[in-house]
Design a protein around this motif. Sequence first.
Motif, PDB file in Angstrom:
ATOM      1  N   THR A   1       1.017  -1.368   0.027  1.00 17.70           N
ATOM      2  CA  THR A   1       0.009  -0.030   0.132  1.00 17.70           C
ATOM      3  C   THR A   1       0.861   1.555  -0.072  1.00 17.70           C
ATOM      4  O   THR A   1       0.256   2.350  -0.322  1.00 17.70           O
ATOM      5  CB  THR A   1      -0.946  -0.042   1.162  1.00 17.70           C
ATOM      6  N   ASP A   2       2.073   1.085   0.289  1.00 20.93           N
ATOM      7  CA  ASP A   2       2.954   2.404   0.450  1.00 20.93           C
ATOM      8  C   ASP A   2       4.493   2.088   0.215  1.00 20.93           C
ATOM      9  O   ASP A   2       5.400   2.486   1.076  1.00 20.93           O
ATOM     10  CB  ASP A   2       2.869   2.983   1.728  1.00 20.93           C
ATOM     11  N   PRO A   3       4.812   1.585  -0.895  1.00 22.65           N
ATOM     12  CA  PRO A   3       6.055   0.995  -1.084  1.00 22.65           C
ATOM     13  C   PRO A   3       6.902   2.225  -1.685  1.00 22.65           C
ATOM     14  O   PRO A   3       8.108   2.103  -1.292  1.00 22.65           O
ATOM     15  CB  PRO A   3       5.929   0.204  -2.513  1.00 22.65           C
ATOM     16  N   GLY A   4       6.558   3.570  -1.657  1.00 22.60           N
ATOM     17  CA  GLY A   4       7.630   4.598  -2.032  1.00 22.60           C
ATOM     18  C   GLY A   4       7.727   5.198  -0.962  1.00 22.60           C
ATOM     19  O   GLY A   4       8.298   6.421  -1.047  1.00 22.60           O
ATOM     20  N   ASN A   5       7.303   4.902   0.351  1.00 24.49           N
ATOM     21  CA  ASN A   5       7.548   5.884   1.455  1.00 24.49           C
ATOM     22  C   ASN A   5       9.110   5.890   1.703  1.00 24.49           C
ATOM     23  O   ASN A   5       9.859   4.915   1.468  1.00 24.49           O
ATOM     24  CB  ASN A   5       7.171   5.127   2.679  1.00 24.49           C
ATOM     25  N   ASP A   6       9.685   6.848   2.060  1.00 24.77           N
ATOM     26  CA  ASP A   6      11.277   7.070   2.521  1.00 24.77           C
ATOM     27  C   ASP A   6      11.511   6.406   3.895  1.00 24.77           C
ATOM     28  O   ASP A   6      12.659   6.752   4.094  1.00 24.77           O
ATOM     29  CB  ASP A   6      11.530   8.531   2.336  1.00 24.77           C
ATOM     30  N   ARG A   7      10.527   5.971   4.443  1.00 22.67           N
ATOM     31  CA  ARG A   7      11.044   5.090   5.524  1.00 22.67           C
ATOM     32  C   ARG A   7      11.321   3.659   5.056  1.00 22.67           C
ATOM     33  O   ARG A   7      11.913   2.889   6.306  1.00 22.67           O
ATOM     34  CB  ARG A   7      10.017   5.115   6.676  1.00 22.67           C
ATOM     35  N   TRP A   8      11.397   3.157   3.908  1.00 24.64           N
ATOM     36  CA  TRP A   8      11.420   2.073   3.844  1.00 24.64           C
ATOM     37  C   TRP A   8      12.982   1.572   3.862  1.00 24.64           C
ATOM     38  O   TRP A   8      13.300   0.475   4.363  1.00 24.64           O
ATOM     39  CB  TRP A   8      11.029   1.473   2.240  1.00 24.64           C
ATOM     40  N   PRO A   9      13.989   2.272   3.530  1.00 24.22           N
ATOM     41  CA  PRO A   9      15.388   2.005   3.584  1.00 24.22           C
ATOM     42  C   PRO A   9      15.739   1.526   5.158  1.00 24.22           C
ATOM     43  O   PRO A   9      16.480   0.486   5.559  1.00 24.22           O
ATOM     44  CB  PRO A   9      16.176   3.119   3.363  1.00 24.22           C
ATOM     45  N   ALA A  10      15.272   2.228   6.039  1.00 22.77           N
ATOM     46  CA  ALA A  10      15.450   2.002   7.559  1.00 22.77           C
ATOM     47  C   ALA A  10      14.550   0.677   8.061  1.00 22.77           C
ATOM     48  O   ALA A  10      15.140   0.131   9.062  1.00 22.77           O
ATOM     49  CB  ALA A  10      14.852   3.152   8.434  1.00 22.77           C
ATOM     50  N   SER A  11      13.605   0.260   7.247  1.00 25.46           N
ATOM     51  CA  SER A  11      12.967  -0.815   7.914  1.00 25.46           C
ATOM     52  C   SER A  11      13.311  -2.053   7.008  1.00 25.46           C
ATOM     53  O   SER A  11      13.035  -3.268   7.380  1.00 25.46           O
ATOM     54  CB  SER A  11      11.448  -0.462   7.475  1.00 25.46           C
ATOM     55  N   ALA A  12      14.179  -1.926   5.910  1.00 26.71           N
ATOM     56  CA  ALA A  12      14.398  -3.094   5.132  1.00 26.71           C
ATOM     57  C   ALA A  12      15.214  -4.143   5.850  1.00 26.71           C
ATOM     58  O   ALA A  12      15.314  -5.371   5.680  1.00 26.71           O
ATOM     59  CB  ALA A  12      15.287  -2.584   3.972  1.00 26.71           C
ATOM     60  N   GLN A  13      16.280  -3.651   6.516  1.00 26.44           N
ATOM     61  CA  GLN A  13      17.188  -4.568   7.572  1.00 26.44           C
ATOM     62  C   GLN A  13      16.105  -5.529   8.268  1.00 26.44           C
ATOM     63  O   GLN A  13      16.617  -6.671   8.275  1.00 26.44           O
ATOM     64  CB  GLN A  13      17.964  -3.463   8.346  1.00 26.44           C
ATOM     65  N   PHE A  14      15.343  -4.839   8.988  1.00 27.15           N
ATOM     66  CA  PHE A  14      14.263  -5.837   9.833  1.00 27.15           C
ATOM     67  C   PHE A  14      13.722  -6.779   9.217  1.00 27.15           C
ATOM     68  O   PHE A  14      13.557  -7.967   9.456  1.00 27.15           O
ATOM     69  CB  PHE A  14      13.441  -4.805  10.663  1.00 27.15           C
ATOM     70  N   VAL A  15      13.208  -6.244   7.834  1.00 23.45           N
ATOM     71  CA  VAL A  15      12.157  -7.223   7.018  1.00 23.45           C
ATOM     72  C   VAL A  15      13.253  -8.290   6.624  1.00 23.45           C
ATOM     73  O   VAL A  15      12.595  -9.586   6.888  1.00 23.45           O
ATOM     74  CB  VAL A  15      11.706  -6.486   5.829  1.00 23.45           C
ATOM     75  N   ALA A  16      14.440  -8.192   6.090  1.00 25.78           N
ATOM     76  CA  ALA A  16      15.058  -9.241   5.844  1.00 25.78           C
ATOM     77  C   ALA A  16      15.722 -10.123   6.807  1.00 25.78           C
ATOM     78  O   ALA A  16      15.749 -11.506   6.372  1.00 25.78           O
ATOM     79  CB  ALA A  16      16.666  -8.480   5.028  1.00 25.78           C
ATOM     80  N   GLN A  17      15.934  -9.465   7.893  1.00 27.01           N
ATOM     81  CA  GLN A  17      16.547 -10.340   9.175  1.00 27.01           C
ATOM     82  C   GLN A  17      15.166 -11.466   9.522  1.00 27.01           C
ATOM     83  O   GLN A  17      15.407 -12.450   9.960  1.00 27.01           O
ATOM     84  CB  GLN A  17      16.669  -9.705  10.267  1.00 27.01           C
ATOM     85  N   GLN A  18      13.855 -10.810   9.482  1.00 27.73           N
ATOM     86  CA  GLN A  18      12.838 -11.728   9.669  1.00 27.73           C
ATOM     87  C   GLN A  18      12.361 -12.536   8.593  1.00 27.73           C
ATOM     88  O   GLN A  18      12.000 -13.623   9.030  1.00 27.73           O
ATOM     89  CB  GLN A  18      11.467 -10.890  10.170  1.00 27.73           C
ATOM     90  N   VAL A  19      12.291 -12.294   7.380  1.00 25.57           N
ATOM     91  CA  VAL A  19      11.877 -13.057   6.317  1.00 25.57           C
ATOM     92  C   VAL A  19      12.902 -14.503   6.346  1.00 25.57           C
ATOM     93  O   VAL A  19      12.112 -15.463   6.086  1.00 25.57           O
ATOM     94  CB  VAL A  19      11.877 -12.304   5.050  1.00 25.57           C
ATOM     95  N   VAL A  20      14.086 -14.267   6.608  1.00 22.91           N
ATOM     96  CA  VAL A  20      14.721 -15.660   6.644  1.00 22.91           C
ATOM     97  C   VAL A  20      14.528 -16.447   7.446  1.00 22.91           C
ATOM     98  O   VAL A  20      14.946 -17.523   7.381  1.00 22.91           O
ATOM     99  CB  VAL A  20      16.308 -15.058   6.152  1.00 22.91           C
TER     100      VAL A  20
END
Length: 324
Positions: free
Chosen positions: A233-252
Motif C-alpha cells: 500500500t505504500d512502497p514509495g515511502n522514504d522510511r523503507w530503507p530504515a525498515s528493510a534490514q528488519f524485514v530481511a532479518q525476519q523473512v529469512v
Amino acid sequence: QLSHDFLVGSLRDWLTQKQRETLRGRAQLVLAERADMWATRQEQKQLPSLLEWARIALWTKPAERSDREQKVVRAATRKHARNLLTSALMTAILSVGAWWLRSEMNRRHQDELASAQISSLLAADIEEVPGLLDELPELSESSVASLRKTLKTEDEQSPAAIYASLALLPHDRTQETFLIDRAIESEPTEVQLISQRLLKADIRPSRDLWDTIDARATAAPQRLRTLGVLAQTDPGNDRWPASAQFVAQQVVTEPTLQAVKWSTLLQPVAASLQSPLVAVFQDEGRAVEERTNAVIVLAEQNKDDPEFLTELIADTNPLQFAVV
C-alpha cells in the motif's frame, strides 16, 4: 294521394341514398337512428358505440343537431368518457403492477445469484477470491445481512470471516480495521489479498501502520506482517530503507516453504531489500536455512535481472545454485 305517398317514399330513399355516399351523411344517419332508439328506450345499449360516437363528433356540427340528437350525443359522451377513464385507470394499475412484479422477480433473481456467489466465495481457495469478489453484484440488504451474520458466527481468523469482510469493504469502509487486524496475524498470501483489496477500495492506511511499526510493544511477527501490508500500500515511502534490514532479518527466519510467498508480497520494495538480503546470504555465520531463504527471495524478486543473478550464482553452494 297515392302519387304523393309514392313520391315521398321514393324521395326519402333517394335522399338517404345520397347521404350514404359521404362520411358526413352516414354520420348524420347513424345519429338520427340512435336518437330515435334513445327516445324510445333510454338504455345504454341504445347509445352510439365508441366508433359511431367518434364519427358523429367528427362529421356533424352541434348547431345542426336536433334536441333529441344533442341529448343522445351528450349521453354517449358521458358513457364513453367514463369507459375511457376506467380503461386508462385499469391500464395504469396493470402497468404499475406488471412493473412491480418484474422488479420483484428481478430483485429475487439478483438475491439468489448473490447468495450463490457469496456461498462460493466463503468456501473458495484464496487464489479464487479476487475474481469472485470482482464478480459480486451490487449487494442487497439481504446479502449484506448474510455477510454480517458470517462475521458474527465465524472465527475472526477464519478465511470465511476475512472473505465476508472483504465483500463488505466497498460498501462499509469500517471493515478496514477488522481487515488490518486480521492481516497482521495472517500468512503472506492473505496479507497480500487484504492489502490489494484495500487498494482497490482506495484505502491507504499508511500513517497509522507506520506508527504501529514504531511502537516498541509490537511483536516481531506482527511488525513483519504490518510491513507486508505497507509494501503493497505504500512502497514509495522514504522510511523503507530504515525498515528493510528488519524485514530481511525476519523473512529469512520464516519457514522455507513460505519464502516464495514472502518474496511476492514484498516485491514492490525489492530494491530496498536487496542489500540486506545479500548480506544475510553472504554471512557464513548464519544458519543454512536462513541463507537459503535469502537466496530464494533474492532469486524470485530479481528473476528479470540476469546480471544480478549471474553475480549471485558465483557465491552459491550446490543447493543454492539449484534455487537460483
